[in-house]
Design a protein around this motif. Structure first.
Motif, PDB file in Angstrom:
ATOM      1  N   ARG A   7       0.578  -1.075  -0.197  1.00 16.51           N
ATOM      2  CA  ARG A   7       0.147   0.041  -0.226  1.00 16.51           C
ATOM      3  C   ARG A   7       1.109   1.123   0.606  1.00 16.51           C
ATOM      4  O   ARG A   7       1.955   1.754  -0.036  1.00 16.51           O
ATOM      5  N   ALA A   8       0.279   2.177  -0.644  1.00 13.13           N
ATOM      6  CA  ALA A   8       0.943   3.816  -0.759  1.00 13.13           C
ATOM      7  C   ALA A   8      -0.236   4.724  -0.365  1.00 13.13           C
ATOM      8  O   ALA A   8      -1.624   4.905  -1.172  1.00 13.13           O
ATOM      9  N   THR A   9      -0.139   5.762   0.379  1.00 12.42           N
ATOM     10  CA  THR A   9      -0.315   7.089  -0.253  1.00 12.42           C
ATOM     11  C   THR A   9      -0.035   8.090  -0.746  1.00 12.42           C
ATOM     12  O   THR A   9       0.880   8.119  -1.101  1.00 12.42           O
ATOM     13  N   ALA A  10      -1.134   8.757  -1.379  1.00 15.11           N
ATOM     14  CA  ALA A  10      -0.623  10.130  -2.303  1.00 15.11           C
ATOM     15  C   ALA A  10      -1.638  11.204  -1.550  1.00 15.11           C
ATOM     16  O   ALA A  10      -2.883  11.116  -1.775  1.00 15.11           O
ATOM     17  N   SER A  11      -1.464  12.387  -1.297  1.00 11.20           N
ATOM     18  CA  SER A  11      -1.543  13.353  -1.490  1.00 11.20           C
ATOM     19  C   SER A  11      -3.675  13.085  -3.138  1.00 11.20           C
ATOM     20  O   SER A  11      -2.986  12.991  -3.786  1.00 11.20           O
ATOM     21  N   HIS A  12      -4.334  14.432  -3.116  1.00  8.77           N
ATOM     22  CA  HIS A  12      -5.462  14.134  -3.670  1.00  8.77           C
ATOM     23  C   HIS A  12      -4.553  15.119  -5.162  1.00  8.77           C
ATOM     24  O   HIS A  12      -4.614  14.615  -5.742  1.00  8.77           O
ATOM     25  N   GLU A  13      -3.643  15.957  -4.860  1.00  9.45           N
ATOM     26  CA  GLU A  13      -2.827  16.536  -5.696  1.00  9.45           C
ATOM     27  C   GLU A  13      -1.783  15.328  -6.345  1.00  9.45           C
ATOM     28  O   GLU A  13      -1.438  16.003  -7.842  1.00  9.45           O
ATOM     29  N   LYS A  14      -1.495  15.067  -5.643  1.00  6.81           N
ATOM     30  CA  LYS A  14      -0.088  14.110  -6.361  1.00  6.81           C
ATOM     31  C   LYS A  14      -0.038  12.795  -6.915  1.00  6.81           C
ATOM     32  O   LYS A  14       0.298  12.070  -7.657  1.00  6.81           O
ATOM     33  N   ALA A  15      -1.969  12.330  -6.519  1.00  8.52           N
ATOM     34  CA  ALA A  15      -2.347  11.166  -7.011  1.00  8.52           C
ATOM     35  C   ALA A  15      -2.320  10.481  -8.504  1.00  8.52           C
ATOM     36  O   ALA A  15      -1.383   9.101  -8.686  1.00  8.52           O
ATOM     37  N   SER A  16      -2.856  11.353  -9.002  1.00 10.18           N
ATOM     38  CA  SER A  16      -2.661  11.204 -10.374  1.00 10.18           C
ATOM     39  C   SER A  16      -1.230  10.782 -11.145  1.00 10.18           C
ATOM     40  O   SER A  16      -0.990  10.236 -12.076  1.00 10.18           O
ATOM     41  N   GLU A  51      -5.502   6.573  -0.896  1.00 16.62           N
ATOM     42  CA  GLU A  51      -4.523   5.278  -0.484  1.00 16.62           C
ATOM     43  C   GLU A  51      -4.745   4.377  -2.391  1.00 16.62           C
ATOM     44  O   GLU A  51      -5.563   4.171  -3.141  1.00 16.62           O
ATOM     45  N   PHE A  52      -2.981   4.139  -2.189  1.00 14.98           N
ATOM     46  CA  PHE A  52      -3.344   3.073  -4.249  1.00 14.98           C
ATOM     47  C   PHE A  52      -2.733   1.465  -3.399  1.00 14.98           C
ATOM     48  O   PHE A  52      -2.410   1.293  -2.209  1.00 14.98           O
ATOM     49  N   LEU A  53      -3.358   0.404  -3.831  1.00 18.44           N
ATOM     50  CA  LEU A  53      -3.043  -1.334  -3.439  1.00 18.44           C
ATOM     51  C   LEU A  53      -2.514  -1.416  -4.384  1.00 18.44           C
ATOM     52  O   LEU A  53      -3.373  -1.499  -5.686  1.00 18.44           O
ATOM     53  N   ALA A  54      -1.178  -1.938  -4.894  1.00 19.31           N
ATOM     54  CA  ALA A  54      -0.359  -2.330  -5.773  1.00 19.31           C
ATOM     55  C   ALA A  54      -0.101  -3.437  -5.592  1.00 19.31           C
ATOM     56  O   ALA A  54      -0.546  -4.162  -4.724  1.00 19.31           O
ATOM     57  N   VAL A  55      -0.645  -4.634  -6.763  1.00 12.02           N
ATOM     58  CA  VAL A  55      -0.452  -5.652  -6.301  1.00 12.02           C
ATOM     59  C   VAL A  55       0.415  -6.196  -7.618  1.00 12.02           C
ATOM     60  O   VAL A  55       0.366  -6.017  -9.144  1.00 12.02           O
ATOM     61  N   THR A  56       1.380  -7.348  -7.299  1.00 17.62           N
ATOM     62  CA  THR A  56       1.785  -7.408  -9.050  1.00 17.62           C
ATOM     63  C   THR A  56       1.859  -9.088  -8.157  1.00 17.62           C
ATOM     64  O   THR A  56       2.046  -9.660  -7.597  1.00 17.62           O
ATOM     65  N   LEU A  57       1.886 -10.218  -9.659  1.00 18.53           N
ATOM     66  CA  LEU A  57       1.751 -11.072 -10.301  1.00 18.53           C
ATOM     67  C   LEU A  57       3.404 -12.289  -9.971  1.00 18.53           C
ATOM     68  O   LEU A  57       4.468 -11.238 -11.238  1.00 18.53           O
ATOM     69  N   TRP A  58       3.414 -12.980  -9.422  1.00 19.23           N
ATOM     70  CA  TRP A  58       5.312 -13.464 -10.063  1.00 19.23           C
ATOM     71  C   TRP A  58       4.775 -14.900 -10.272  1.00 19.23           C
ATOM     72  O   TRP A  58       4.176 -15.924  -8.987  1.00 19.23           O
ATOM     73  N   LYS A  59       5.465 -15.553 -10.892  1.00 17.10           N
ATOM     74  CA  LYS A  59       5.719 -16.964 -10.906  1.00 17.10           C
ATOM     75  C   LYS A  59       5.926 -17.885  -9.549  1.00 17.10           C
ATOM     76  O   LYS A  59       5.422 -19.123  -9.429  1.00 17.10           O
ATOM     77  N   SER A  60       6.728 -17.563  -8.716  1.00  8.69           N
ATOM     78  CA  SER A  60       7.221 -18.228  -7.746  1.00  8.69           C
ATOM     79  C   SER A  60       7.388 -16.551  -6.297  1.00  8.69           C
ATOM     80  O   SER A  60       7.918 -16.281  -6.502  1.00  8.69           O
ATOM     81  N   VAL A  61       7.981 -17.615  -5.177  1.00  2.00           N
ATOM     82  CA  VAL A  61       8.395 -17.409  -4.039  1.00  2.00           C
ATOM     83  C   VAL A  61       9.924 -16.454  -4.452  1.00  2.00           C
ATOM     84  O   VAL A  61      10.244 -15.548  -3.960  1.00  2.00           O
ATOM     85  N   ASP A  62      10.437 -17.508  -5.449  1.00  2.00           N
ATOM     86  CA  ASP A  62      12.360 -17.280  -5.943  1.00  2.00           C
ATOM     87  C   ASP A  62      12.066 -16.124  -6.814  1.00  2.00           C
ATOM     88  O   ASP A  62      12.695 -15.446  -6.788  1.00  2.00           O
ATOM     89  N   SER A  63      10.809 -16.011  -7.446  1.00  2.00           N
ATOM     90  CA  SER A  63      11.008 -15.132  -8.486  1.00  2.00           C
ATOM     91  C   SER A  63      10.844 -13.455  -7.224  1.00  2.00           C
ATOM     92  O   SER A  63      11.459 -13.002  -8.148  1.00  2.00           O
ATOM     93  N   ILE A  64      10.432 -13.593  -6.147  1.00  2.00           N
ATOM     94  CA  ILE A  64       9.979 -12.936  -5.511  1.00  2.00           C
ATOM     95  C   ILE A  64      11.700 -12.071  -5.147  1.00  2.00           C
ATOM     96  O   ILE A  64      12.057 -11.231  -4.906  1.00  2.00           O
ATOM     97  N   ARG A  65      11.734 -13.226  -4.240  1.00  2.00           N
ATOM     98  CA  ARG A  65      13.500 -12.987  -3.748  1.00  2.00           C
ATOM     99  C   ARG A  65      14.630 -12.644  -4.397  1.00  2.00           C
ATOM    100  O   ARG A  65      15.087 -11.321  -3.716  1.00  2.00           O
ATOM    101  N   ALA A  66      14.317 -12.768  -6.342  1.00  2.00           N
ATOM    102  CA  ALA A  66      15.169 -12.115  -6.699  1.00  2.00           C
ATOM    103  C   ALA A  66      14.647 -10.791  -6.622  1.00  2.00           C
ATOM    104  O   ALA A  66      15.678  -9.842  -6.819  1.00  2.00           O
ATOM    105  N   PHE A  67      13.789 -10.513  -6.963  1.00  2.00           N
ATOM    106  CA  PHE A  67      13.597  -9.277  -7.057  1.00  2.00           C
ATOM    107  C   PHE A  67      13.705  -7.938  -6.399  1.00  2.00           C
ATOM    108  O   PHE A  67      14.265  -7.068  -5.808  1.00  2.00           O
ATOM    109  N   ALA A  68      13.399  -8.539  -5.220  1.00  2.00           N
ATOM    110  CA  ALA A  68      13.835  -7.789  -3.421  1.00  2.00           C
ATOM    111  C   ALA A  68      15.393  -7.749  -3.539  1.00  2.00           C
ATOM    112  O   ALA A  68      16.049  -6.287  -2.854  1.00  2.00           O
ATOM    113  N   ALA A  69      16.179  -8.730  -4.318  1.00  2.00           N
ATOM    114  CA  ALA A  69      17.634  -9.092  -3.635  1.00  2.00           C
ATOM    115  C   ALA A  69      17.880  -6.921  -4.541  1.00  2.00           C
ATOM    116  O   ALA A  69      19.094  -7.242  -3.927  1.00  2.00           O
ATOM    117  N   LEU A  70      16.931  -6.948  -5.347  1.00  2.00           N
ATOM    118  CA  LEU A  70      17.688  -5.611  -5.965  1.00  2.00           C
ATOM    119  C   LEU A  70      17.338  -4.165  -5.252  1.00  2.00           C
ATOM    120  O   LEU A  70      17.739  -3.388  -5.934  1.00  2.00           O
TER     121      LEU A  70
END
Length: 97
Positions: A7-16, A51-70
């Motif tokens: 999740r992330a939040t932004a002001s109305h002015e910066k949401a777009s 409020e924004f809710l970001a959902v990303t989809l990944w093939k596996s937890v290992d894919s997420i670990r590789a991403f998070a390491a960056l």
């Protein structure tokens, strides 16, 4: 398939601006990472902003670990969920064991 949610939040002015940034920059970067399957950005009005809710989809937890390491910093409230069912027609028959 694993859904990574934050999740992330932004002001109305910066949401777009954030919406455009996510669509143009964040997704473009994610597309370069092995195991990335897609993303959605959900939006709702909250007291004092958006409020924004970001959902990303990944093939596996290992894919997420590789991403998070960056990452050098990240949202500590990130959650990962196994996708056990989706009616998203772009992901096959809707059943993901």
């Amino acid at each position: 398939m694993i859904a990574r949610i934050w999740r992330a939040t932004a002001s109305h002015e910066k949401a777009s601006t954030y919406h455009r940034h996510f669509a143009a920059k964040v997704v473009m970067h994610l597309e370069t990472i092995a195991g990335y399957e897609g993303a959605s950005l959900l939006r709702r009005e909250v007291d004092g902003g958006v409020e924004f809710l970001a959902v990303t989809l990944w093939k596996s937890v290992d894919s997420i670990r590789a991403f998070a390491a960056l990452l050098t910093t990240f949202d500590r409230s990130v959650h990962n969920y196994e996708v056990v069912f989706t009616d998203d027609r772009s992901h096959g028959d809707g059943h993901h064991p």
